[in-house]
Write a protein that holds these residues in place. Structure first.
Motif, PDB file in Angstrom:
ATOM      1  N   LYS A 107       0.821  -1.049  -0.195  1.00  0.00           N
ATOM      2  CA  LYS A 107      -0.180  -0.178  -0.201  1.00  0.00           C
ATOM      3  C   LYS A 107       0.652   1.017   0.088  1.00  0.00           C
ATOM      4  N   GLY A 108       2.317   1.250   0.190  1.00  0.00           N
ATOM      5  CA  GLY A 108       3.103   2.000   0.262  1.00  0.00           C
ATOM      6  C   GLY A 108       2.934   3.149   1.140  1.00  0.00           C
ATOM      7  N   ILE A 109       3.179   1.491   2.206  1.00  0.00           N
ATOM      8  CA  ILE A 109       3.265   2.796   3.769  1.00  0.00           C
ATOM      9  C   ILE A 109       4.244   2.263   4.335  1.00  0.00           C
ATOM     10  N   LYS A 110       5.331   3.054   4.448  1.00  0.00           N
ATOM     11  CA  LYS A 110       6.814   3.176   5.591  1.00  0.00           C
ATOM     12  C   LYS A 110       6.704   2.381   6.871  1.00  0.00           C
ATOM     13  N   ALA A 111       7.117   1.425   6.738  1.00  0.00           N
ATOM     14  CA  ALA A 111       7.688   0.320   7.987  1.00  0.00           C
ATOM     15  C   ALA A 111       8.916   0.589   8.865  1.00  0.00           C
ATOM     16  N   VAL A 112       8.588   0.922   9.574  1.00  0.00           N
ATOM     17  CA  VAL A 112       9.797   0.274  10.679  1.00  0.00           C
ATOM     18  C   VAL A 112      10.408  -0.542  11.665  1.00  0.00           C
ATOM     19  N   TYR A 113      11.162  -0.928  11.712  1.00  0.00           N
ATOM     20  CA  TYR A 113      10.830  -2.378  12.612  1.00  0.00           C
ATOM     21  C   TYR A 113      11.374  -2.068  13.697  1.00  0.00           C
ATOM     22  N   TYR A 114      10.631  -1.760  15.033  1.00  0.00           N
ATOM     23  CA  TYR A 114      11.478  -1.616  16.227  1.00  0.00           C
ATOM     24  C   TYR A 114      11.448  -2.557  17.540  1.00  0.00           C
ATOM     25  N   ILE A 115      12.773  -3.077  17.645  1.00  0.00           N
ATOM     26  CA  ILE A 115      12.956  -4.104  18.331  1.00  0.00           C
ATOM     27  C   ILE A 115      12.807  -5.315  17.785  1.00  0.00           C
ATOM     28  N   SER A 116      13.639  -5.898  16.655  1.00  0.00           N
ATOM     29  CA  SER A 116      13.998  -6.623  16.351  1.00  0.00           C
ATOM     30  C   SER A 116      13.250  -8.916  17.180  1.00  0.00           C
ATOM     31  N   PRO A 117      11.804  -9.419  15.426  1.00  0.00           N
ATOM     32  CA  PRO A 117      12.141 -10.320  15.480  1.00  0.00           C
ATOM     33  C   PRO A 117      13.308 -11.650  16.165  1.00  0.00           C
ATOM     34  N   GLN A 118      13.317 -12.334  16.847  1.00  0.00           N
ATOM     35  CA  GLN A 118      14.798 -13.423  16.771  1.00  0.00           C
ATOM     36  C   GLN A 118      15.549 -14.375  15.469  1.00  0.00           C
ATOM     37  N   VAL A 119      14.976 -13.469  14.483  1.00  0.00           N
ATOM     38  CA  VAL A 119      15.146 -13.959  13.228  1.00  0.00           C
ATOM     39  C   VAL A 119      16.856 -14.713  13.058  1.00  0.00           C
ATOM     40  N   TRP A 120      17.635 -14.649  14.172  1.00  0.00           N
ATOM     41  CA  TRP A 120      18.322 -15.076  14.030  1.00  0.00           C
ATOM     42  C   TRP A 120      18.379 -16.137  15.055  1.00  0.00           C
ATOM     43  N   ALA A 121      17.608 -16.681  15.809  1.00  0.00           N
ATOM     44  CA  ALA A 121      17.730 -17.819  16.055  1.00  0.00           C
ATOM     45  C   ALA A 121      16.871 -18.890  15.078  1.00  0.00           C
ATOM     46  N   TRP A 122      15.666 -18.479  14.663  1.00  0.00           N
ATOM     47  CA  TRP A 122      15.018 -19.141  13.887  1.00  0.00           C
ATOM     48  C   TRP A 122      14.605 -18.825  12.463  1.00  0.00           C
ATOM     49  N   LYS A 123      13.595 -19.523  11.966  1.00  0.00           N
ATOM     50  CA  LYS A 123      13.522 -18.754  10.510  1.00  0.00           C
ATOM     51  C   LYS A 123      14.011 -17.477  10.558  1.00  0.00           C
ATOM     52  N   LYS A 124      15.622 -17.584   9.587  1.00  0.00           N
ATOM     53  CA  LYS A 124      16.896 -16.939   9.408  1.00  0.00           C
ATOM     54  C   LYS A 124      15.669 -16.308   8.049  1.00  0.00           C
ATOM     55  N   SER A 125      15.037 -17.917   7.144  1.00  0.00           N
ATOM     56  CA  SER A 125      14.582 -17.045   5.863  1.00  0.00           C
ATOM     57  C   SER A 125      13.385 -15.779   5.968  1.00  0.00           C
TER      58      SER A 125
END
Length: 371
Positions: A107-125
Motif C-alpha cells: 500500500k506504499g506505507i513506510k514501515a520501521v521495525y523497532y526491536i527485531s524478531p529473533q530471526v537470527w535464532a529461527w526462521k532465518k529465511s
C-alpha cells in the motif's frame, strides 16, 4: 505526523511507550494509534486492541487460535487504511507484524521495525522478507546489526531501551517497600512468572515448589495488572508466597535472588544486578518443534548477549524442585558467586551501549519519514 504502532505483548508495551514519549519530544504534533497496552495509552496512544487479547504463545496454541488471529490481521489492515499513517512502527511480535509489514509495503506505507524478531535464532529465511517489506530495522541487541548487514538490510543499532527504563525508575527504600505491601522483613526471592496467562499458569506452579525449602526467605510474585489478580491468587491459594502488582521494578531493587521466566525479564533482572535462575517450560509439542528449528545455544537474552552461560537456565524436564533448590542455594548469600555475577553483569551492560535508545530510535524514524 501520524504513527500507527503495533506491540503485541507486555515488554513491547513498555518499549513502545518510551518510544512514543521520545517521538513527542521530536514531533510536537504527533498522533498515535496503536495495538498495545496501558503504558502506551498513558503516553497518549489510542489503543485499538490490548496486547492481553493478542498473546498466543507456542506452535500448538497459535494453531488453536488461528481464526482469531486471522480476524485480527484483517481488522488491522482495514484500520491502517482508515487511519492513513505516515509511518507504521512494528515492535517485535513477528508472526503478526511481518504480515502487516507486507500489507503496508503493497500500500506504499513506510514501515520501521523497532526491536527485531529473533530471526537470527529461527526462521532465518524471514530476513529476506524483512529486507523486501521493511524500510528500516532499529535493533537493540549488539549482534543484530552485523546479522542484518550481512543480508543487506537497512539497519541501525540504537542501544537497549531497558537501560533508559532502569535509569528512570523511581527509587524506594526497602522499609517503604515492605510497609507499602505489608511484607515481612526477610530476605526476598522474587518470582517473575511471565506476562501471559498460559506461561504464568505453568511457570508459577513450578516456581512455588521451592517456597518451603527456604523458610528464612520471603517469596514475592511479580504480578501484572493486565492479568486479573484472582488468576494469580488461585495459583497461590495454599502458598506462603505474596503477590505484588505492577511493582516489578521496586521488587527487584530489594531482591536477593530471582526465578525468572525466559524473556525480556531475564535481561531486566540482570541489569538490576539481581542473581537469577532462568526458567522455561512450555507445551511438549511446541517445545519439541522448537528444538528442531531454533538455532541458538541459550534461551535467555543474558547468555545470548554474553555468548556464554552466566546465569543458569532450567528448561523443560530440568525445571524441577530439586534443580531449582540447588541453583538457588548456589546464588543466595554466596559471596564468591555474587562477586563473579557482578563482574559479568557489568560486562553485559557495557555490551548494550549507552542510554538513550528510545530517543535515538525516534530521531531515526523522523529522518526516515522525511526522506
Amino acid at each position: 505526523m501520524k504513527y500507527y504502532i503495533i506491540a503485541g505483548e507486555a515488554s513491547g508495551d513498555v518499549h513502545a511507550a518510551n518510544l512514543i514519549r521520545s517521538i513527542k519530544i521530536e514531533d510536537k504534533h504527533a498522533v498515535f494509534r496503536a495495538w498495545g497496552g496501558d503504558r502506551m495509552a498513558t503516553q497518549g496512544a489510542e489503543i485499538v486492541k490490548h496486547y492481553r487479547d493478542l498473546a498466543f504463545m507456542g506452535f500448538v496454541e497459535v494453531l488453536l487460535n488461528i481464526r482469531t488471529i486471522s480476524k485480527n490481521i484483517s481488522f488491522c489492515k482495514k484500520d491502517i487504511l482508515s487511519f492513513q499513517p505516515d509511518v507504521l512502527v512494528l515492535v517485535d511480535y513477528p508472526g503478526f507484524n511481518l504480515r502487516i509489514a507486507e500489507f503496508a509495503h503493497k500500500k506504499g506505507i513506510k514501515a520501521v521495525y523497532y526491536i527485531s524478531p529473533q530471526v537470527w535464532a529461527w526462521k532465518k529465511s524471514r530476513v529476506h522478507k524483512i529486507k523486501r517489506v521493511v524500510n528500516k530495522m532499529l535493533v537493540i541487541l549488539p549482534f543484530e546489526k552485523a546479522f542484518y548487514e550481512k543480508y543487506g538490510v537497512d539497519v541501525d543499532f540504537v542501544g537497549h531501551p531497558l537501560l533508559d527504563e532502569i535509569q528512570n525508575q523511581k527509587k524506594i527504600s526497602r522499609d517503604a517497600f515492605l510497609e507499602n505491601h505489608k511484607l515481612e522483613d526477610k530476605p526476598i526471592i522474587a518470582l517473575l512468572p511471565g506476562s501471559r496467562k498460559q506461561e504464568i499458569a505453568t511457570m508459577l506452579k513450578s516456581m512455588l515448589q521451592v517456597v518451603n525449602h527456604f523458610p528464612d526467605h520471603l517469596f514475592v510474585v511479580a504480578g501484572m495488572s493486565s492479568i486479573p489478580a484472582n488468576f494469580y491468587k488461585r495459583i497461590l491459594k495454599n502458598s506462603k508466597a505474596r503477590l505484588v502488582i505492577d511493582q516489578t521494578d521496586s521488587l527487584l531493587q530489594h531482591t536477593d535472588a530471582a526465578l525468572v521466566t525466559s524473556g525480556t525479564a531475564t535481561l531486566e533482572t540482570a541489569l538490576m544486578e539481581v542473581p537469577e535462575v532462568v526458567c522455561y517450560k512450555g507445551n511438549f509439542i511446541s517445545v519439541a518443534i522448537a528444538k528442531r528449528i531454533i538455532d541458538v545455544k541459550y534461551i535467555s537474552l543474558v547468555n545470548l548477549i554474553m555468548e556464554r552461560e552466566i546465569v543458569k537456565e532450567l528448561i523443560q524436564g530440568q525445571l524441577n524442585t530439586r534443580n531449582l533448590v540447588h541453583e538457588l542455594n548456589l546464588i543466595v548469600g554466596n559471596k564468591e558467586r555474587l562477586s563473579q555475577l557482578h563482574s559479568d553483569y557489568q560486562e553485559l551492560r557495557e555490551k548494550l551501549g549507552d542510554e538513550g535508545a528510545s530517543r535515538r530510535a525516534a530521531r531515526l524514524i523522523l529522518e526516515m519519514i522525511s526522506e
